[in-house]
Design a protein around this motif. Structure first.
Motif, short mmCIF file in Angstrom:
data_model
loop_
_atom_site.label_atom_id
_atom_site.label_comp_id
_atom_site.label_asym_id
_atom_site.label_seq_id
_atom_site.Cartn_x
_atom_site.Cartn_y
_atom_site.Cartn_z
N THR A 115 0.85 -1.19 0.00
CA THR A 115 0.00 0.00 0.00
C THR A 115 0.89 1.24 0.00
O THR A 115 2.02 1.21 0.46
CB THR A 115 -0.93 0.05 1.23
N ASN A 116 0.37 2.32 -0.53
CA ASN A 116 1.04 3.60 -0.55
C ASN A 116 0.12 4.64 0.05
O ASN A 116 -1.07 4.64 -0.25
CB ASN A 116 1.38 4.02 -1.99
N SER A 117 0.68 5.52 0.86
CA SER A 117 -0.11 6.60 1.43
C SER A 117 0.16 7.89 0.66
O SER A 117 1.30 8.23 0.39
CB SER A 117 0.23 6.81 2.90
N LEU A 118 -0.93 8.57 0.31
CA LEU A 118 -0.84 9.90 -0.28
C LEU A 118 -1.27 10.89 0.79
O LEU A 118 -2.38 10.77 1.32
CB LEU A 118 -1.76 10.04 -1.49
N PHE A 119 -0.41 11.83 1.14
CA PHE A 119 -0.77 12.85 2.11
C PHE A 119 -1.29 14.05 1.34
O PHE A 119 -0.65 14.53 0.41
CB PHE A 119 0.42 13.19 3.00
N ILE A 120 -2.47 14.53 1.75
CA ILE A 120 -3.19 15.52 0.94
C ILE A 120 -3.50 16.75 1.77
O ILE A 120 -4.08 16.66 2.85
CB ILE A 120 -4.48 14.88 0.38
N LYS A 121 -3.11 17.90 1.24
CA LYS A 121 -3.32 19.18 1.91
C LYS A 121 -4.71 19.72 1.60
O LYS A 121 -5.23 19.50 0.52
CB LYS A 121 -2.25 20.16 1.41
N ASN A 122 -5.29 20.46 2.55
CA ASN A 122 -6.59 21.13 2.43
C ASN A 122 -7.77 20.16 2.50
O ASN A 122 -8.86 20.48 2.05
CB ASN A 122 -6.69 21.97 1.15
N MET A 123 -7.57 19.01 3.07
CA MET A 123 -8.63 18.01 3.18
C MET A 123 -9.16 18.06 4.60
O MET A 123 -8.54 17.53 5.51
CB MET A 123 -8.01 16.65 2.86
N VAL A 145 -8.66 2.17 -3.79
CA VAL A 145 -8.52 2.87 -2.52
C VAL A 145 -8.79 1.90 -1.38
O VAL A 145 -9.82 1.24 -1.34
CB VAL A 145 -9.51 4.06 -2.44
N LYS A 146 -7.84 1.82 -0.47
CA LYS A 146 -8.03 0.99 0.71
C LYS A 146 -8.75 1.77 1.80
O LYS A 146 -9.67 1.28 2.45
CB LYS A 146 -6.68 0.47 1.23
N GLN A 147 -8.35 3.04 1.97
CA GLN A 147 -8.92 3.86 3.04
C GLN A 147 -8.64 5.33 2.75
O GLN A 147 -7.57 5.67 2.24
CB GLN A 147 -8.31 3.47 4.39
N VAL A 148 -9.60 6.20 3.08
CA VAL A 148 -9.37 7.64 3.01
C VAL A 148 -9.81 8.24 4.34
O VAL A 148 -10.94 8.01 4.79
CB VAL A 148 -10.16 8.30 1.85
N VAL A 149 -8.92 8.96 4.96
CA VAL A 149 -9.21 9.70 6.19
C VAL A 149 -8.74 11.13 5.96
O VAL A 149 -8.10 11.43 4.95
CB VAL A 149 -8.52 9.08 7.43
N GLU A 164 -5.21 11.98 4.32
CA GLU A 164 -4.46 10.82 3.82
C GLU A 164 -5.36 9.86 3.06
O GLU A 164 -6.48 9.57 3.46
CB GLU A 164 -3.82 10.09 5.00
N ALA A 165 -4.83 9.36 1.93
CA ALA A 165 -5.50 8.30 1.18
C ALA A 165 -4.52 7.14 1.08
O ALA A 165 -3.37 7.32 0.70
CB ALA A 165 -5.87 8.79 -0.22
N VAL A 166 -4.99 5.95 1.47
CA VAL A 166 -4.16 4.75 1.39
C VAL A 166 -4.58 3.99 0.14
O VAL A 166 -5.75 3.62 -0.02
CB VAL A 166 -4.31 3.86 2.65
N ILE A 167 -3.62 3.75 -0.75
CA ILE A 167 -3.86 3.15 -2.06
C ILE A 167 -3.26 1.75 -2.09
O ILE A 167 -2.14 1.54 -1.62
CB ILE A 167 -3.20 4.00 -3.18
#
Length: 197
Positions: A3-11, A31-35, A38-41
């Motif tokens: 899995t890869n985590s994408l860290f996302i600004k302004n979310m 997509v495994k999870q979105v919080v 962060e989105a876990v792919i």
């Protein structure tokens, strides 16, 4: 599977989570999870897919963060903003933020505090105060709660404590701020009306 985590600004809200999930899936990734923040792919992400995701997210005002420290800063901001601005229950916000953030991020608060101060030029505590005052402004403008109810909901020990902090940040008392807003609204209501001859 990796899995890869994408860290996302302004979310910062539930709608943001839905938008990010939809856009990442439209880019052809699972997509495994979105919080918040962060989105876990599932699986590998090619550079072309990463560019596609970045384009899709930037169209909604989001930005993928590459720097690990910047990602941690977003992970500090997101739960604070969510807790203060999106507290739907109306429950009182008496929170020990040092414990709250340490538990949420699984990191030592002193490290988080030092990192935040060095990167944002403001302490976490000051950031929390500024967010609370922004929320108080919104509640004053909505005019649905008394100042006592706002103070209780925002976790202030008294109306005096809220008023003092509000004045330090804005330069106005809550009642003066509310009056200014009402006067501006009245002025706007007059726009487009003909002056009597």
């Amino acid at each position: 599977m990796k899995t890869n985590s994408l860290f996302i600004k302004n979310m910062v809200c539930d709608r943001c989570i839905r938008v990010v999930q939809e856009e990442v899936e439209k880019a052809g990734l699972q997509v495994k999870q979105v919080v918040l923040g962060e989105a876990v792919i599932e699986g590998e992400i090619s550079q072309a897919q990463m560019n596609n995701i970045q384009d899709r997210l930037s169209a909604h005002g989001f930005e993928i963060i590459d720097d690990r420290k910047a990602a941690i800063i977003e992970k500090i901001k997101n739960p604070v903003v969510a807790h203060i601005h999106h507290n739907q229950s109306g429950a009182q916000l008496h929170t020990n933020y040092s414990d709250y953030l340490s538990e949420a991020l699984h990191m030592d608060y002193h490290y988080l505090s030092a990192l935040f101060s060095s990167m944002e030029n403001v302490t976490i505590e000051r950031y929390i105060i500024l967010q609370k005052i922004e929320r108080v402004k919104e509640l004053l403008i909505y005019n649905e709660l008394t100042l006592s109810e706002i103070a209780w909901q925002m976790g202030y020990s008294s109306v005096q404590h809220l008023s003092s902090q509000f004045r330090k940040v804005t330069g106005y008392t809550p009642s003066a701020f509310k009056q200014i807003r009402e006067n501006k609204r009245k002025s706007l209501d007059q726009v487009g009306k003909e002056e009597p001859a």
